[in-house]
Design a protein around this motif. Structure first.
Motif, PDB file in Angstrom:
ATOM      1  N   GLN A 175       0.853  -1.184   0.000  1.00 50.26           N
ATOM      2  CA  GLN A 175       0.000   0.000   0.000  1.00 50.26           C
ATOM      3  C   GLN A 175       0.889   1.233   0.000  1.00 50.26           C
ATOM      4  N   TYR A 176       0.652   2.118  -0.971  1.00 52.19           N
ATOM      5  CA  TYR A 176       1.411   3.354  -1.111  1.00 52.19           C
ATOM      6  C   TYR A 176       0.474   4.532  -0.927  1.00 52.19           C
ATOM      7  N   ILE A 177       0.910   5.500  -0.144  1.00 54.51           N
ATOM      8  CA  ILE A 177       0.113   6.687   0.142  1.00 54.51           C
ATOM      9  C   ILE A 177       0.903   7.898  -0.346  1.00 54.51           C
ATOM     10  N   CYS A 178       0.248   8.738  -1.140  1.00 51.05           N
ATOM     11  CA  CYS A 178       0.937   9.848  -1.785  1.00 51.05           C
ATOM     12  C   CYS A 178       0.110  11.129  -1.680  1.00 51.05           C
ATOM     13  N   PRO A 179       0.761  12.273  -1.437  1.00 51.19           N
ATOM     14  CA  PRO A 179       0.013  13.534  -1.477  1.00 51.19           C
ATOM     15  C   PRO A 179      -0.254  13.932  -2.929  1.00 51.19           C
ATOM     16  N   ILE A 180      -1.384  14.561  -3.149  1.00 56.64           N
ATOM     17  CA  ILE A 180      -1.719  15.137  -4.451  1.00 56.64           C
ATOM     18  C   ILE A 180      -1.891  16.636  -4.215  1.00 56.64           C
ATOM     19  N   VAL A 181      -1.029  17.420  -4.831  1.00 51.82           N
ATOM     20  CA  VAL A 181      -1.085  18.878  -4.703  1.00 51.82           C
ATOM     21  C   VAL A 181      -1.587  19.407  -6.042  1.00 51.82           C
ATOM     22  N   ALA A 182      -2.868  19.747  -6.093  1.00 52.49           N
ATOM     23  CA  ALA A 182      -3.512  20.155  -7.336  1.00 52.49           C
ATOM     24  C   ALA A 182      -3.592  21.678  -7.402  1.00 52.49           C
ATOM     25  N   VAL A 183      -2.688  22.269  -8.183  1.00 47.68           N
ATOM     26  CA  VAL A 183      -2.626  23.722  -8.358  1.00 47.68           C
ATOM     27  C   VAL A 183      -3.048  24.037  -9.791  1.00 47.68           C
ATOM     28  N   PRO A 184      -4.139  24.770  -9.973  1.00 49.71           N
ATOM     29  CA  PRO A 184      -4.587  25.090 -11.330  1.00 49.71           C
ATOM     30  C   PRO A 184      -3.630  26.026 -12.063  1.00 49.71           C
ATOM     31  N   GLY A 185      -3.487  25.803 -13.359  1.00 48.30           N
ATOM     32  CA  GLY A 185      -2.777  26.719 -14.245  1.00 48.30           C
ATOM     33  C   GLY A 185      -1.285  26.845 -14.044  1.00 48.30           C
ATOM     34  N   LEU A 186      -0.598  25.751 -13.758  1.00 43.01           N
ATOM     35  CA  LEU A 186       0.849  25.820 -13.546  1.00 43.01           C
ATOM     36  C   LEU A 186       1.612  25.685 -14.860  1.00 43.01           C
ATOM     37  N   GLY A 187       2.784  26.301 -14.905  1.00 45.51           N
ATOM     38  CA  GLY A 187       3.693  26.125 -16.031  1.00 45.51           C
ATOM     39  C   GLY A 187       4.463  24.828 -15.876  1.00 45.51           C
ATOM     40  N   VAL A 188       5.283  24.527 -16.853  1.00 51.08           N
ATOM     41  CA  VAL A 188       6.014  23.257 -16.881  1.00 51.08           C
ATOM     42  C   VAL A 188       6.964  23.132 -15.689  1.00 51.08           C
ATOM     43  N   ASN A 189       7.759  24.158 -15.408  1.00 48.43           N
ATOM     44  CA  ASN A 189       8.732  24.088 -14.307  1.00 48.43           C
ATOM     45  C   ASN A 189       8.047  23.967 -12.952  1.00 48.43           C
ATOM     46  N   ALA A 190       6.976  24.724 -12.760  1.00 48.31           N
ATOM     47  CA  ALA A 190       6.245  24.657 -11.490  1.00 48.31           C
ATOM     48  C   ALA A 190       5.592  23.291 -11.317  1.00 48.31           C
ATOM     49  N   LEU A 191       5.061  22.738 -12.390  1.00 47.95           N
ATOM     50  CA  LEU A 191       4.446  21.415 -12.328  1.00 47.95           C
ATOM     51  C   LEU A 191       5.487  20.347 -11.995  1.00 47.95           C
ATOM     52  N   GLN A 192       6.686  20.463 -12.538  1.00 48.83           N
ATOM     53  CA  GLN A 192       7.761  19.521 -12.208  1.00 48.83           C
ATOM     54  C   GLN A 192       8.130  19.607 -10.735  1.00 48.83           C
ATOM     55  N   THR A 193       8.127  20.803 -10.169  1.00 41.71           N
ATOM     56  CA  THR A 193       8.407  20.973  -8.740  1.00 41.71           C
ATOM     57  C   THR A 193       7.349  20.263  -7.901  1.00 41.71           C
ATOM     58  N   ILE A 194       6.093  20.422  -8.269  1.00 40.85           N
ATOM     59  CA  ILE A 194       4.994  19.777  -7.543  1.00 40.85           C
ATOM     60  C   ILE A 194       5.094  18.258  -7.677  1.00 40.85           C
ATOM     61  N   GLN A 195       5.362  17.766  -8.877  1.00 44.79           N
ATOM     62  CA  GLN A 195       5.468  16.320  -9.092  1.00 44.79           C
ATOM     63  C   GLN A 195       6.658  15.731  -8.328  1.00 44.79           C
ATOM     64  N   ALA A 196       7.754  16.464  -8.254  1.00 46.41           N
ATOM     65  CA  ALA A 196       8.917  16.004  -7.483  1.00 46.41           C
ATOM     66  C   ALA A 196       8.563  15.922  -5.998  1.00 46.41           C
ATOM     67  N   PHE A 197       7.809  16.894  -5.499  1.00 48.33           N
ATOM     68  CA  PHE A 197       7.369  16.866  -4.097  1.00 48.33           C
ATOM     69  C   PHE A 197       6.475  15.650  -3.852  1.00 48.33           C
ATOM     70  N   GLU A 198       5.517  15.415  -4.739  1.00 46.98           N
ATOM     71  CA  GLU A 198       4.606  14.286  -4.573  1.00 46.98           C
ATOM     72  C   GLU A 198       5.365  12.961  -4.572  1.00 46.98           C
ATOM     73  N   SER A 199       6.294  12.819  -5.486  1.00 42.73           N
ATOM     74  CA  SER A 199       7.067  11.582  -5.581  1.00 42.73           C
ATOM     75  C   SER A 199       7.969  11.395  -4.364  1.00 42.73           C
TER      76      SER A 199
END
Length: 191
Positions: A142-166
């Protein structure tokens, strides 16, 4: 409360998991958005379960974060050190506490939230359970992961969020009645 905030939050969740739109919309309308002086607004209990490819995926929307106050909400210095110790994965039993603390202590994620065009971010928890089991004892991972859903992000900001989630994905393990959380860096199935 404006409907476009709600629609934007629902749309931003869909990059990771396909949400139950009517349920999520009801939860967001009933829970509401945080006031200008609130850091976040907790949402009522909700859970949407889907089955796909031998996995059970449970998504829960847990809080709406006020991006306008993200800089004031960030922990730094002595407060950050104490908070890291108190909310360590060694003894904290609530994944929401772990994820919120890690988010508040991460300056790159806080700067993404503070610089976002949207006023709000949806924080959710995705729990993936392997229904087929694994290993010699056939235990279900069982894996538990945060999902940080920020509307309207650019590519670099989205990569930062995905790195945090991972980086903050945890594996739940242990014997019945005594659960432990262990950080992993396994990529989520939905990304």
């Amino acid at each position: 409360m404006k409907n476009n905030y709600i629609d934007d939050l629902i749309h931003s969740v869909s990059r990771v998991v396909k949400p139950n739109v009517p349920l999520l919309k009801d939860v967001l309308v009933i829970g509401g958005m945080p006031d200008k002086t609130q850091n976040l607004q907790y949402l009522s209990y909700n859970r949407d379960t889907t089955l796909a490819k031998g996995l059970s995926c449970e998504f829960s929307a847990v809080a709406v974060i006020n991006n306008r106050r993200a800089s004031e909400w960030q922990l730094s210095g002595y407060q950050k050190q104490v908070s890291r110790w108190v909310f360590s994965s060694r003894w904290a039993r609530n994944p929401l506490d772990l994820f919120l603390n890690n988010l508040r202590c991460n300056p790159s994620v806080i700067s993404v939230l503070a610089g976002a065009a949207s006023h709000f971010t949806l924080l959710g928890i995705l729990t993936e359970t392997d229904l087929q089991g694994s290993g010699p004892t056939n235990r279900r991972a069982q894996y538990i992961c945060p999902i940080v859903a920020v509307p309207g992000l650019g590519v670099n900001a989205l990569q930062t969020i995905q790195a945090f989630e991972s980086a903050n994905q945890i594996m739940k393990s242990g014997i019945i009645g005594l659960q432990f959380y262990r950080k992993t860096s396994r990529q989520m199935a939905g990304t």
